[in-house]
Design an enzyme around this catalytic site. Structure first.
Site, PDB file in Angstrom:
ATOM      1  N   TYR A 141       0.809  -1.216   0.000  1.00 62.46           N
ATOM      2  CA  TYR A 141       0.000   0.000   0.000  1.00 62.46           C
ATOM      3  C   TYR A 141       0.844   1.268   0.000  1.00 62.46           C
ATOM      4  CZ  TYR A 141      -4.068  -2.943   1.080  1.00 62.46           C
ATOM      5  OH  TYR A 141      -5.064  -3.887   1.038  1.00 62.46           O
ATOM      6  N   LYS A 189       3.592 -15.420   2.651  1.00 65.99           N
ATOM      7  CA  LYS A 189       3.526 -16.171   1.391  1.00 65.99           C
ATOM      8  C   LYS A 189       4.978 -16.481   1.012  1.00 65.99           C
ATOM      9  CE  LYS A 189       1.184 -17.730  -2.179  1.00 65.99           C
ATOM     10  NZ  LYS A 189       0.399 -18.976  -2.070  1.00 65.99           N
ATOM     11  N   ASP A 221      -2.851 -18.237   1.840  1.00 68.23           N
ATOM     12  CA  ASP A 221      -3.985 -18.897   1.177  1.00 68.23           C
ATOM     13  C   ASP A 221      -4.536 -20.020   2.052  1.00 68.23           C
ATOM     14  OD1 ASP A 221      -1.461 -19.939   0.726  1.00 68.23           O
ATOM     15  OD2 ASP A 221      -1.871 -20.667  -1.290  1.00 68.23           O
ATOM     16  N   ASP A 245      -5.409  -6.769   5.778  1.00 71.88           N
ATOM     17  CA  ASP A 245      -6.616  -6.067   5.359  1.00 71.88           C
ATOM     18  C   ASP A 245      -7.695  -7.098   5.009  1.00 71.88           C
ATOM     19  OD1 ASP A 245      -8.357  -4.194   4.476  1.00 71.88           O
ATOM     20  OD2 ASP A 245      -7.216  -3.544   2.740  1.00 71.88           O
ATOM     21  N   ASP A 249     -11.103  -8.599   7.630  1.00 70.31           N
ATOM     22  CA  ASP A 249     -12.507  -8.531   7.199  1.00 70.31           C
ATOM     23  C   ASP A 249     -13.127  -9.926   7.169  1.00 70.31           C
ATOM     24  OD1 ASP A 249     -12.431  -5.816   6.952  1.00 70.31           O
ATOM     25  OD2 ASP A 249     -13.361  -5.781   4.969  1.00 70.31           O
TER      26      ASP A 249
END
Ligand code: NAD
Length: 368
Positions: A141, A189, A221, A245, A249
């Site tokens: 970001y 990852k 994942d 992020d 959620d």
């Protein structure tokens, strides 16, 4: 104990839920004899209407000159036509930048009382209590270079982390795990990304200073699936900005309603506490917003900024007691329930009463 709290009610349901959270904090101060000073300032659309700017200078000054900031929510359809830099959300970004917190903490708790509201089967979510810690200032970001290169018909972003950025968030995560069930899951990852391989190395190295905490690593994942299949297995989870992020959620479905979720952003000059939900213009002004996310954010404020652990635990217990007594705003009322929903104010008052009882009992116990 003296602390100064800057309260930013904001827009929509922000003022309704924030006032309940402030009442709860006032109740702690009254019963325990603490001095909590509250300074209220406008932010978002309300501030834009009053001053022409969504994050006015006087609001910024009050936020930098206090021990903690308690925010409601910003935004609303009236402000969608304002220039981008004057929209309520721009004020929120400026607030976060000014405070500089790099660690975002979001609990996801499966309250028994909200079982009927979660899409997860009761036997899967039962007992789940996860704290997701998201790195907030690094990664994709913020990484440079970044561009939408129209001439070459392409676009790119850069995922970048320094060892220092990983080490400081890892230490926060280990400290949190140490105070909970002593399990830390680091999500990355590392099978594909160099940033993740470094992340894993640094977290493992920091872990040597916390031998009492069991550290595990998992690919993002696979973790995204495991968190929904077996949420009660996990305690503290730490991850980088983009993964955090998405995962935080996803974890929200464990709780059952957006209105129940709290958050803290720590590590900067002043810590920020806010419910996860937005300004909910569809229910604003109707006294039907769930105030429990805002009240739980006030509990986090006492836990992290004031180090009042026992008082924070008492607020969390008062929230449970309120739910166990059957109090429900419409968002957490089971569809087939024949109960009348409670208002925002009724739920807030009930939490305050339950809290006063708990605190008074604790004081009486220690006096014996
Ligand atoms: P939202 O979170 O405001 O609402 C989504 C849905 O959840 C709505 O149906 C709403 O009624 C419900 N809801 C939210 N909080 C609730 C509560 N406490 N009790 C009961 N129900 C609740 O998200 P949105 O509709 O996408 O956004 C509305 C506005 O809020 C937009 O302007 C958006 O930019 C802003 N927003 C602000 C923040 C923030 O201030 N941190 C976060 C998200 C969205």
């Amino acid at each position: 104990m003296k602390i100064r709290i800057t309260v930013l009610p904001g827009d929509g349901i922000g003022p309704e839920v924030t006032s309940q959270a402030v009442n709860v904090l006032k109740s702690v101060a009254d019963v325990c004899g603490y001095n909590f000073e509250f300074v209220t300032r406008p932010i978002g659309g309300t501030a834009y209407t009053e001053t022409g700017h969504p994050f006015p200078k006087s609001t910024m000054e009050a936020c930098l000159d206090c021990n903690a900031v308690l925010l409601g929510a910003v935004g609303g359809p009236h402000f969608d036509t304002a220039p981008t830099h004057l929209r309520p959300e721009a004020g929120l970004l400026q607030l976060r930048q000014a405070l500089g917190g790099f660690a975002n903490l979001r609990p996801a708790i499966a309250f028994d009382a909200t079982e009927a509201c979660s899409p997860l089967r009761p036997e899967i979510r039962r007992g789940a209590d996860i704290l997701i810690i998201r790195e907030l200032l690094g990664g994709l970001y913020f990484g440079e270079p970044r561009a939408h290169d129209r001439d070459n018909k392409g676009a790119y972003n850069t995922m970048r982390y320094s060892e220092h950025e990983v080490e400081r968030i890892a230490r926060i995560a280990f400290e949190q795990a140490r105070n909970r069930r002593k399990k830390l899951m680091s999500v990355d990852k590392a099978n594909v990304l160099e940033t993740s391989r470094m992340w894993r190395e640094v977290v493992t190295r920091v872990g040597k200073d916390y031998p009492d905490v069991t550290l595990e690593h998992q690919y993002v994942d696979s973790f995204a699936m495991q968190m929904i299949l077996t949420p009660s297995r996990f305690d503290v989870v730490v991850t980088e900005n983009l993964f955090g992020d998405i995962l935080s959620d996803e974890a929200a479905v464990i709780s059952g309603s957006l209105g129940m979720l709290s958050s803290a952003t720590i590590g900067g000059s002043v810590d920020l506490f806010e419910p996860v939900h937005g300004s909910a213009p569809d229910i604003a002004g109707k006294n039907m917003a769930n105030p429990l996310g805002a009240i739980a954010s006030a509990a986090m404020l006492l836990r992290y900024s004031a180090k009042l652990t026992s008082e924070a635990d008492s607020i969390d217990a008062a929230i449970r007691a309120t739910l166990d007594a059957g109090y429900r705003t419409p968002d957490i009322l089971a569809k087939n329930s024949d109960r009348k929903p409670n208002t925002t104010a009724q739920v807030g008052v009930r939490v305050t009463e339950a809290l006063s009882d708990l605190l008074n009992r604790r004081i009486a116990y220690h006096a014996v």
